[in-house]
Design a protein around this motif. Structure first.
Motif, PDB file in Angstrom:
ATOM      1  N   TYR A   1     -24.099  53.827  23.000  1.00 47.77           N
ATOM      2  CA  TYR A   1     -24.950  55.105  22.901  1.00 47.77           C
ATOM      3  C   TYR A   1     -26.556  54.526  23.500  1.00 47.77           C
ATOM      4  O   TYR A   1     -27.088  55.058  24.344  1.00 47.77           O
ATOM      5  CB  TYR A   1     -25.100  55.666  21.792  1.00 47.77           C
ATOM      6  CG  TYR A   1     -23.839  56.574  21.450  1.00 47.77           C
ATOM      7  CD1 TYR A   1     -23.920  58.067  21.808  1.00 47.77           C
ATOM      8  CD2 TYR A   1     -22.543  56.103  20.952  1.00 47.77           C
ATOM      9  CE1 TYR A   1     -22.962  59.011  21.663  1.00 47.77           C
ATOM     10  CE2 TYR A   1     -21.486  57.042  20.897  1.00 47.77           C
ATOM     11  CZ  TYR A   1     -21.791  58.402  21.194  1.00 47.77           C
ATOM     12  OH  TYR A   1     -20.624  59.406  21.004  1.00 47.77           O
TER      13      TYR A   1
ATOM     14  N   ALA B   1     -25.820  63.047  19.739  1.00 45.59           N
ATOM     15  CA  ALA B   1     -26.811  61.999  19.463  1.00 45.59           C
ATOM     16  C   ALA B   1     -27.306  61.639  20.621  1.00 45.59           C
ATOM     17  O   ALA B   1     -28.478  60.776  20.594  1.00 45.59           O
ATOM     18  CB  ALA B   1     -25.937  60.994  18.468  1.00 45.59           C
TER      19      ALA B   1
ATOM     20  N   MET C   1     -26.369  60.179  13.032  1.00 48.43           N
ATOM     21  CA  MET C   1     -25.192  60.458  13.897  1.00 48.43           C
ATOM     22  C   MET C   1     -24.016  60.668  13.079  1.00 48.43           C
ATOM     23  O   MET C   1     -23.757  59.959  11.962  1.00 48.43           O
ATOM     24  CB  MET C   1     -24.878  59.100  14.827  1.00 48.43           C
ATOM     25  CG  MET C   1     -23.846  59.423  15.979  1.00 48.43           C
ATOM     26  SD  MET C   1     -23.637  57.717  16.804  1.00 48.43           S
ATOM     27  CE  MET C   1     -22.659  58.430  18.028  1.00 48.43           C
ATOM     28  N   ARG C   2     -22.975  61.636  13.288  1.00 49.84           N
ATOM     29  CA  ARG C   2     -21.962  62.229  12.208  1.00 49.84           C
ATOM     30  C   ARG C   2     -20.617  61.347  12.808  1.00 49.84           C
ATOM     31  O   ARG C   2     -19.785  61.272  11.974  1.00 49.84           O
ATOM     32  CB  ARG C   2     -21.567  63.658  12.566  1.00 49.84           C
ATOM     33  CG  ARG C   2     -22.855  64.403  12.060  1.00 49.84           C
ATOM     34  CD  ARG C   2     -22.413  65.774  11.904  1.00 49.84           C
ATOM     35  NE  ARG C   2     -22.245  66.436  13.432  1.00 49.84           N
ATOM     36  CZ  ARG C   2     -23.201  66.901  14.052  1.00 49.84           C
ATOM     37  NH1 ARG C   2     -24.639  66.611  13.740  1.00 49.84           N
ATOM     38  NH2 ARG C   2     -22.926  67.236  15.509  1.00 49.84           N
TER      39      ARG C   2
ATOM     40  N   ASP D   1     -19.888  61.833  18.450  1.00 51.24           N
ATOM     41  CA  ASP D   1     -21.115  62.785  18.184  1.00 51.24           C
ATOM     42  C   ASP D   1     -22.019  62.750  19.437  1.00 51.24           C
ATOM     43  O   ASP D   1     -23.093  61.900  19.381  1.00 51.24           O
ATOM     44  CB  ASP D   1     -21.927  62.474  16.810  1.00 51.24           C
ATOM     45  CG  ASP D   1     -23.008  63.497  16.657  1.00 51.24           C
ATOM     46  OD1 ASP D   1     -23.243  64.598  17.357  1.00 51.24           O
ATOM     47  OD2 ASP D   1     -23.822  63.189  15.716  1.00 51.24           O
TER      48      ASP D   1
ATOM     49  N   LEU E   1     -28.368  54.455  13.460  1.00 54.63           N
ATOM     50  CA  LEU E   1     -27.245  55.692  14.246  1.00 54.63           C
ATOM     51  C   LEU E   1     -26.888  56.129  12.785  1.00 54.63           C
ATOM     52  O   LEU E   1     -26.765  57.430  12.654  1.00 54.63           O
ATOM     53  CB  LEU E   1     -26.331  55.225  14.954  1.00 54.63           C
ATOM     54  CG  LEU E   1     -26.597  54.641  16.479  1.00 54.63           C
ATOM     55  CD1 LEU E   1     -25.630  54.428  17.302  1.00 54.63           C
ATOM     56  CD2 LEU E   1     -27.755  55.275  17.159  1.00 54.63           C
ATOM     57  N   THR E   2     -26.411  55.349  12.007  1.00 57.18           N
ATOM     58  CA  THR E   2     -25.862  55.920  10.515  1.00 57.18           C
ATOM     59  C   THR E   2     -26.373  55.233   9.415  1.00 57.18           C
ATOM     60  O   THR E   2     -26.931  54.078   9.622  1.00 57.18           O
ATOM     61  CB  THR E   2     -24.210  55.940  10.737  1.00 57.18           C
ATOM     62  OG1 THR E   2     -24.062  54.400  10.690  1.00 57.18           O
ATOM     63  CG2 THR E   2     -23.745  56.564  12.147  1.00 57.18           C
TER      64      THR E   2
END
Length: 384
Positions: free
Chosen positions: A91, A65, A57-58, A62, A35-36
């Protein structure tokens, strides 16, 4: 079988390293989505031939996403989705359900009594975890201790499966030649007494205790593999205690050979004693790696050792974790001189091949117990 592993990030942390070594032993086709932070472990996975995609993903909120992840899962036509670490579990389980995946497995790597992944456990955090846990097929605990915590939270016992973390012990076997080479590379005399630690530099790992203890022992040195938000604070502490020249924070170190800092196995060969002063641990992978390297270990908490009979890890000693106690114990070790031990039975118990076999059993259970692939929103519209 085709499986997708979803993980929050791929820096050089314990869960991330565990995913890499696990994929080397799973007999199924696996892709990875992070994700990151596609860090050092992402590079390692790609070198191993694994497809790794960064979702970009921020932040935790977020929400954009989620549809991106759902589309990715649907396009991949995966039989099973396996999530790792809190954000990816939340998520990933939702996205897998929306994509109509037949089975979803989540591994809980970092659940403590009061913290999860080094952050305080709040009521909303727990509620969101439990709400999405019900969307999955099975939850894997990396230790009996974590399994008990999940049960206390209210996760049904039949959904909890214990699959301990595992290591490739041969990678961590002590090497006298590696010891000399690593010490020379780091400018450490061959006869110096070296204390070591591995982990993310966050308050819960309590590396400040190691800094204070080593600073109180003239001539002793400290090597720490890891990075994190406490780095500046720890360096400042070492300088304030006039020990900055004897204490080295080496940053992220992969478990495998690299061109930057020495790899973790080489560092373990260069050490004389390993210390884990963490306030909480879900497993204690670094302790098992140190035992595989034949190091005496001092630990404040380590389910990997504590969940086994004491004779399985005779070289590991539990400590209260105070600076005074640790200083005294290190002084004893320093006076006695370097001592290398045979890897204890606990190392064989946590063999990665055994862990992968147990995980495959969980996969089979999840696929058998789950209903056939659920219809996706698009197929529902077609039926109407």
């Amino acid at each position: 079988m085709k499986a997708l592993h979803i993980i929050t990030g791929l820096g050089a942390g314990g869960a991330e390293q565990q995913l890499r070594v696990l994929l080397r032993h799973l007999p199924v086709h696996c892709d990875v989505v992070t994700l990151t932070n596609p860090g050092a472990v992402a590079d390692g996975l790609r070198a191993d031939g694994v497809d790794v995609l960064h979702l970009g993903m921020r932040g935790n909120r977020d929400l954009q996403a989620l549809p991106r992840l759902t589309r990715l899962i649907r396009r991949g036509a995966y039989d099973l989705v396996h999530t790792h670490l809190y954000r990816a579990c939340v998520y990933g389980r939702i996205a897998a359900r929306l994509a109509g995946v037949r089975a979803t497995v989540a591994t809980e790597h970092s659940l403590g009594q009061a913290e999860i992944e080094g952050r305080p456990l709040t009521r909303p955090t727990r509620a969101l975890y439990l709400g999405t846990e019900r969307l999955g097929s099975a939850t894997v605990a990396v230790s009996d201790t974590v399994a008990a915590r999940l049960s206390d939270w209210g996760v049904p016992a039949e959904r909890i499966h214990v699959v301990p973390n595992g290591i490739d012990a041969a990678r961590f076997r002590f090497s006298a030649a590696e010891r000399l080479a690593t010490r020379a590379r780091l400018g450490i005399p061959p006869d110096a007494f070296v204390v070591g630690g591995v982990g993310r530099l966050v308050p819960g790992k309590r590396f400040d205790v190691l800094v204070r203890a080593v600073a109180a022992l003239p001539g002793a040195r400290l090597l720490v593999a890891g990075d994190g938000p406490e780095l500046t604070t720890l360096n400042t502490l070492a300088a304030r205690l006039d020990a900055a020249d004897r204490i080295r924070f080496l940053g992220e170190c992969d478990a495998h050979a690299g061109v930057g800092a020495p790899a973790v196995p080489a560092l373990l060969s260069a050490m004389d004693v390993f210390v884990s002063a963490s306030r909480e641990e879900a497993f204690g992978l670094a302790v098992v790696e140190a035992l595989a390297a034949g190091l005496p270990v001092l630990h404040s908490t380590c389910p990997a050792v504590e969940d086994l009979p004491s004779r399985q890890a005779p070289g590991a000693r539990r400590i209260d974790g105070t600076t005074q106690e640790l200083t005294a114990l290190l002084r004893e070790r320093m006076t006695a001189g370097a001592q290398r031990l045979d890897p204890p039975p606990a190392v064989d118990h946590y063999d990665i091949a055994r862990s992968s076999e147990r995980l495959m059993d969980v996969y089979a259970h999840a696929l058998t117990a789950s209903p056939s692939r659920m219809p996706t929103p698009s197929t529902e519209r077609t039926r109407r």
